[in-house]
Design an enzyme around this catalytic site. Structure first.
Site, short mmCIF file in Angstrom:
data_model
loop_
_atom_site.label_atom_id
_atom_site.label_comp_id
_atom_site.label_asym_id
_atom_site.label_seq_id
_atom_site.Cartn_x
_atom_site.Cartn_y
_atom_site.Cartn_z
CE1 TYR A 60 -3.40 -2.75 0.27
CE2 TYR A 60 -2.56 -3.34 2.26
CZ TYR A 60 -3.36 -3.72 1.16
OH TYR A 60 -3.94 -4.69 1.28
CG ASN A 110 -9.83 1.17 -1.34
OD1 ASN A 110 -10.09 -0.07 -1.29
ND2 ASN A 110 -8.46 1.24 -1.45
CG ASP A 118 -28.00 -5.56 -2.39
OD1 ASP A 118 -27.80 -5.69 -3.30
OD2 ASP A 118 -28.42 -6.15 -1.16
CG HIS A 155 -9.07 -2.32 -5.25
ND1 HIS A 155 -9.74 -2.38 -3.64
CD2 HIS A 155 -10.37 -2.36 -6.09
CE1 HIS A 155 -11.11 -2.77 -3.90
NE2 HIS A 155 -11.40 -2.66 -5.23
NE ARG A 187 -5.16 -9.62 -0.65
CZ ARG A 187 -5.64 -9.19 0.62
NH1 ARG A 187 -6.72 -8.28 0.86
NH2 ARG A 187 -4.94 -9.72 1.60
C1 DQA Z 1 -7.19 -3.06 -1.00
C2 DQA Z 1 -7.23 -4.27 -1.39
C3 DQA Z 1 -7.94 -5.25 -0.43
O1 DQA Z 1 -7.93 -6.53 -0.80
C4 DQA Z 1 -7.71 -5.08 0.95
O2 DQA Z 1 -8.34 -5.94 1.69
C5 DQA Z 1 -7.52 -3.60 1.51
C6 DQA Z 1 -6.98 -2.56 0.53
C7 DQA Z 1 -6.46 -1.81 -1.80
O3 DQA Z 1 -6.61 -0.74 -1.88
O4 DQA Z 1 -5.53 -2.37 -2.65
O5 DQA Z 1 -7.53 -3.60 2.53
O6 DQA Z 1 -8.77 -2.56 -1.15
#
Ligand code: DQA
Length: 147
Positions: free
Chosen positions: A22, A74, A87, A100, A111
């Site tokens: 991240y 996100n 929904d 993401h 994921r």
């Molecule tokens: C995320 C990817 C998701 O799988 C993960 O649970 C996150 C961050 C991303 O920004 O890459 O919390 O949404």
């Protein structure tokens, strides 16, 4: 134009949290960057971050009731589990872009499913914080084409 930026669980810990996925930009720095970008474009912006699924559902509904023109979402881990968020997005006529930070396509199998994707006009992955700016651009384009 007015856009809501809605972030899910543990995104408040950006900078600290798994920087290999991240990055090192903190949530506060990211928020400031998005705010500056929107200001430059004359777009109003409102931020919500919550670790609770129901709060995110409320945020989607509130975005509609308060006249937002778009949502950048996100949902973090709720991406992969939340029919409730899908929904909520389907319930309101507000265009949403799914963002993401990490490149989901190259991560674990669990994921690979996104419930919210079906209700979004676009999905952006793997661009780090820049993905939010591209989502703002996408909503601006959408708005120019539809209104
Ligand atoms: C995320 C990817 C998701 O799988 C993960 O649970 C996150 C961050 C991303 O920004 O890459 O919390 O949404």
């Amino acid at each position: 134009m007015k856009i809501w930026i809605v972030n899910g669980p543990s995104l408040n810990l950006l900078g600290l949290r798994e920087p290999e996925h991240y990055g090192r930009e903190t949530y506060g720095q990211l928020e400031a960057r998005i705010r500056a970008y929107c200001e430059e474009k004359g777009i109003g912006v409102h931020f919500i971050q919550s670790n609770h699924e129901g709060d995110l559902v409320d945020a989607v509904q509130q975005a509609y009731f308060q006249g937002a023109d778009g949502i950048v979402l996100n949902p973090a881990a709720y991406t992969h589990t939340s029919v409730a968020l899908l929904d909520a997005l389907r319930a309101v006529p507000v265009p949403a872009v799914e963002v993401h930070l990490s490149r989901l396509e190259e991560r674990e199998d669990f994921r690979q499913v996104s419930y919210v994707r079906a209700a979004c006009i676009k999905t952006i992955t793997g661009m780090g914080g820049d993905g939010y700016l591209r989502a703002v651009d996408a909503l601006e384009d959408y708005h120019a084409r539809h209104f």
